[in-house]
Write a protein that holds these residues in place. Sequence first.
Motif, PDB file in Angstrom:
ATOM      1  N   LEU A 151     -60.321 -10.686  -7.069  1.00  0.00           N
ATOM      2  CA  LEU A 151     -59.320 -10.970  -8.091  1.00  0.00           C
ATOM      3  C   LEU A 151     -60.038 -11.084  -9.421  1.00  0.00           C
ATOM      4  CD1 LEU A 151     -57.993 -14.634  -8.138  1.00  0.00           C
ATOM      5  CD2 LEU A 151     -60.225 -14.005  -7.292  1.00  0.00           C
ATOM      6  N   THR A 172     -57.980  -3.999  -9.233  1.00  0.00           N
ATOM      7  CA  THR A 172     -58.538  -5.091  -8.436  1.00  0.00           C
ATOM      8  C   THR A 172     -58.623  -4.644  -6.991  1.00  0.00           C
ATOM      9  OG1 THR A 172     -57.685  -6.832  -9.894  1.00  0.00           O
ATOM     10  CG2 THR A 172     -58.195  -7.460  -7.622  1.00  0.00           C
ATOM     11  N   THR A 174     -59.078  -6.129  -3.464  1.00  0.00           N
ATOM     12  CA  THR A 174     -59.026  -7.418  -2.785  1.00  0.00           C
ATOM     13  C   THR A 174     -59.251  -7.228  -1.284  1.00  0.00           C
ATOM     14  OG1 THR A 174     -57.806  -9.519  -2.744  1.00  0.00           O
ATOM     15  CG2 THR A 174     -56.532  -7.520  -2.315  1.00  0.00           C
ATOM     16  N   TYR A 178     -53.707  -9.913   0.431  1.00  0.00           N
ATOM     17  CA  TYR A 178     -53.386 -10.199  -0.964  1.00  0.00           C
ATOM     18  C   TYR A 178     -53.351 -11.714  -1.160  1.00  0.00           C
ATOM     19  CZ  TYR A 178     -51.979  -5.316  -1.328  1.00  0.00           C
ATOM     20  OH  TYR A 178     -51.962  -3.944  -1.322  1.00  0.00           O
ATOM     21  N   LEU A 182     -52.238 -12.509  -7.296  1.00  0.00           N
ATOM     22  CA  LEU A 182     -52.256 -11.086  -7.617  1.00  0.00           C
ATOM     23  C   LEU A 182     -50.858 -10.506  -7.752  1.00  0.00           C
ATOM     24  CD1 LEU A 182     -55.114  -9.875  -5.222  1.00  0.00           C
ATOM     25  CD2 LEU A 182     -55.245 -10.195  -7.703  1.00  0.00           C
ATOM     26  N   ARG A 188     -50.863 -11.600 -12.513  1.00  0.00           N
ATOM     27  CA  ARG A 188     -50.595 -10.226 -12.093  1.00  0.00           C
ATOM     28  C   ARG A 188     -50.916  -9.231 -13.200  1.00  0.00           C
ATOM     29  NH1 ARG A 188     -44.639  -7.915 -10.587  1.00  0.00           N
ATOM     30  NH2 ARG A 188     -44.384  -8.304 -12.814  1.00  0.00           N
ATOM     31  N   ALA A 191     -54.537  -8.126 -13.286  1.00  0.00           N
ATOM     32  CA  ALA A 191     -55.140  -7.525 -12.094  1.00  0.00           C
ATOM     33  C   ALA A 191     -55.164  -6.000 -12.122  1.00  0.00           C
ATOM     34  CB  ALA A 191     -54.388  -7.990 -10.843  1.00  0.00           C
ATOM     35  N   LEU A 194     -53.663  -2.538  -7.720  1.00  0.00           N
ATOM     36  CA  LEU A 194     -54.185  -3.293  -6.582  1.00  0.00           C
ATOM     37  C   LEU A 194     -54.576  -2.360  -5.438  1.00  0.00           C
ATOM     38  CD1 LEU A 194     -51.664  -6.277  -6.367  1.00  0.00           C
ATOM     39  CD2 LEU A 194     -53.910  -6.237  -7.452  1.00  0.00           C
TER      40      LEU A 194
END
Length: 481
Positions: A151, A172, A174, A178, A182, A188, A191, A194
Amino acid sequence: MRTAYTVETVRAAERALMARLPHGALMQRAAAGLAAACADLLGKVYGARVALLVGSGDNGGDALYAGARLARRGAGVTAVLLSPDRAHPGGLAALRAAGGRVASAESGETALRRADLVVDGIVGIGGRGGLRPQAEALVRAARGFVVAVDLPSGVDADTGEVRGAAVRADATVTFGAYKPGLLIDPARSYAGALRLVDIGLEPFLPPVPDAEALQHADVAALLPRPSAESDKYRRGVVGIVAGSARYPGAAVMAVAGALHGGAGAVRYAGPATEAVIARFPETLVTAGPPSKAGRVQAWVVGPGLGDGSDARRALEDVLASDVPVLVDADGLRLISPDALRERSSVAETILTPHAGEAAVLLGCAREEVEASRSSSVRAVAERYGATVLLKGSTTVVAGAGAYTGPVRVNPTGTPWLATAGSGDVLSGLTGALLASGLPGVDAASVGAYLHGLAARELGAGPITAMGVAEELRGVWGDLVD
């Protein structure tokens, strides 16, 4: 469904998994996934310039091991160490063995300015508070594409709070699951895109997540569909109590949301009858109190209603009914916790406040609600004994009372939805879904999803509330197809 788990839950799952793996194997899985993601973003690894921002602990170790993998593929990798004495020793040795360079924080700015890709490995998911000044200065020096490890450093993994300076990542990566932060603003927005790397945690995570976000397939499965035997009552009749002499448009917008949101019919009870009929002649209207309007499966009350004695009587009349009720806008200013808790055993109630209205309901500052949306939506739901849809940059939904299920996080939407009347459309839409028989949490979540999706379909630019309502049919059809 995209599910998210708190730091404590993820840490427990990691410990359980590590007990079954050789020492260091879990970090190698994470580093391999991170390196693969970085390679995809670079396109051409050989000759690319990569800078690693490395803090102490395992987050920095992930970055170092990933950097070593990229260096072995021909990238020029420089690790900028914020705490040289506490950098992960194994990761540091691997990077050096692969031909990577190491720089101190004082001499690392040049590498950061020249890098095509910058990997943020400063602070892990257990970090609290913003970046320290030295780290903040280094982050500002970065010019390349920024990838956060697990993150962005400086954001709260559990709440989505940002209490100081933080990394604004372009992407990001991860690991394992999650984290709620995030999915929830303001974190958010820090980030970027994702990417979840599977490291084998799933068997060790609990069945009920802490937060979840519906995806297209989830919403499609929940959408009500008429059958050959359906009539308007089977599809759901929603009653609308909205509008006033000053705000007749609120009634029109709420009715638009309900009609375009799948209602079999809409009954309107209020002072804006002429405006409603002029735009939607199919609406069934009454001049009397809501209880005399005829049969409905759910009520929507509050948009543009005002706070006078007539508004109070209309709200009390609706709350005395034995069908689900959605309360929005002016109605939120007139409700009491005791009244809602009393009706919780009769039928569901949904409240749809924005951050300012939620702050009034909780007796706190608006900034507190915006900084911690997940805990705020749960607090309103528990205090008022109602399902709560908290509108905003991230719309979140929590079930009534001492709700133990996950907070639903809406992944659709656009800042262009901050326009007059869009909340009224959302209320009518959600009321129609409630009248169709969906439980409160599902009706609120699906309503927010469709509302945001319709706004996105209108494109990047100014939109109108009526435009959103009229777009609902298209996005509904796309989801079903």
